[in-house]
Design an enzyme around this catalytic site. Sequence first.
Site: not given
Ligand code: UD1
Ligand code: CA
Length: 477
Positions: A392, A356, A107, A20, A15, A175
């Site tokens: 053409y 083509k 991600d 970044r 979501a 994590n």
């Molecule tokens: C998150 C973890 C972190 C971990 C890292 C690993 C949290 C708070 N932190 O950080 O501990 O080391 O992943 O890659 O979880 N997303 C949603 N809804 C939201 C926010 C995020 O669906 O409201 C989704 C994002 O699209 C993404 C995933 O959750 O796919 C992770 O979110 P992101 O903001 O990338 O977290 P990180 O800062 O990487």
């Molecule tokens: Ca992330």
Amino acid sequence: MSQTSESVLPVILAAGLGTRMKSRKPKVLHELCGRPMLAYVLDAARGVSGRRPLVVYSPATAAVAEAFAEGADLAIQAETLGTADAVRAALAVTPEEVCEILVLSGDVPLVGSDLLAELIDMRRARNAAVALVAVHAIEPGGLGRVVRTEDGGQVLRIVESKDATPDELEIEEINAGVYVFDAAWLRSRIGDVKPSPVTGEFYLPELVALARADRRPVVSLEVDDDGTLVGINDRAQLAAAELELRMAINERHMLAGVTMIDPIRTYVDVTVELGQDVVLEPGVVLRGSTRIGEGTRIGAGSQIIDTVIGRDCTILASVLESSKVEDEVQIGPFSHLRARSSIGRKVRVGNFAEVKASRLDAGVQQHHFSYIGDAELGERTNVGAGTITCNYDGVRKHKTKIGKHVFLGSDTMLIAPIELGDEARTGAGSVVTRDVPAGMLALGVPARLRKPRVEVTPAASESVKPSAAEAAERTPR
Ligand code: UD1
Ligand code: CA
């Protein structure tokens, strides 16, 4: 690896727009070796669960829902308030019978099914509230740190880098953002996550501290950083993950009998299929549904997209798109097959030739600076230098149909729609505005028809090229 299971629901968080990345496109739709990141995560999820994965998206990532609605269920997170809030949105649509939730981040695309299976087993073995993947990372960067008891045995909590003390930032265990939860416990506690005082976000890893408070086991699967578990937050990390994956793809092909002169500079999408003894020179880019047959050589700098190529062909410095090429064909250097071209056996296309939406039957020769569009060319027809199908008229595209063993003199302009019968000929520089019946010669501007002075004998028509003398007279080869 454990059996795929119906009891585990894979939930994929997608979501966040991924600020970044500095992109208009949602992060998880950015591609790695030709497929969106999210597609890899879905594959990994399907490897361990028979249930349709549930993807959490938001209004900002509506394109994700559109792209993946077919293979996944969807849950909407109205506002991106953090990963815990995203899981809350998922739980709102999770069926009662689900007893385990596998949470994956959209991600972290290179996570493998084997690791997930191990994590699921690990949670079950201890009936843990949470099982998570902890990575000994070389560069912990902006990731969440795993805080353990003094003896290093137990996971106490996860601290996000933005919220961490300088001491906590020193921790090199991170994590991965991959978890398995006891679903009943998760349902009972998800509402208790408090927002971070620093960012105001609801962090999913807070569940670790809550499990400790409930005296429920928290287990961690510890792995070394092999580049597959570090999430992608920006385009530099995207490129690093792509490199990792590209090397794995290239190694797989090399071990299966493909020669790559310089694998670091060879770009093969994960979807591409290559036969034995294919040779790929440096700078080759193979994309999408491309398939290449045994013994074919792809020369430096060629780009081949969604194209099927047969055996023992040579393609030099050319671009081929959405086309089909049969066996023993030579293309290039510097030629372009545009969409819907079909090239028969032993055809030669190039230097500087463009095709083509045309069919070139076996043995056609199209050598220099020419354009064949919306045309059909019969067996062994020879296309002289500079020949153009003028397809053409400024409004519509028209077809050109050319028979077998036709000889088109240099610089022939074929004003479509037009048909040339078998063994027809055109003189150099002719502008052909009317059909040319079989065996006739068209000459001049506009071309007039006449019988050729020398009848084309079956013997003469059988040679793919005219004799050297004839060739020198009529066309630069
Ligand atoms: C998150 C973890 C972190 C971990 C890292 C690993 C949290 C708070 N932190 O950080 O501990 O080391 O992943 O890659 O979880 N997303 C949603 N809804 C939201 C926010 C995020 O669906 O409201 C989704 C994002 O699209 C993404 C995933 O959750 O796919 C992770 O979110 P992101 O903001 O990338 O977290 P990180 O800062 O990487
Ligand atoms: Ca992330």
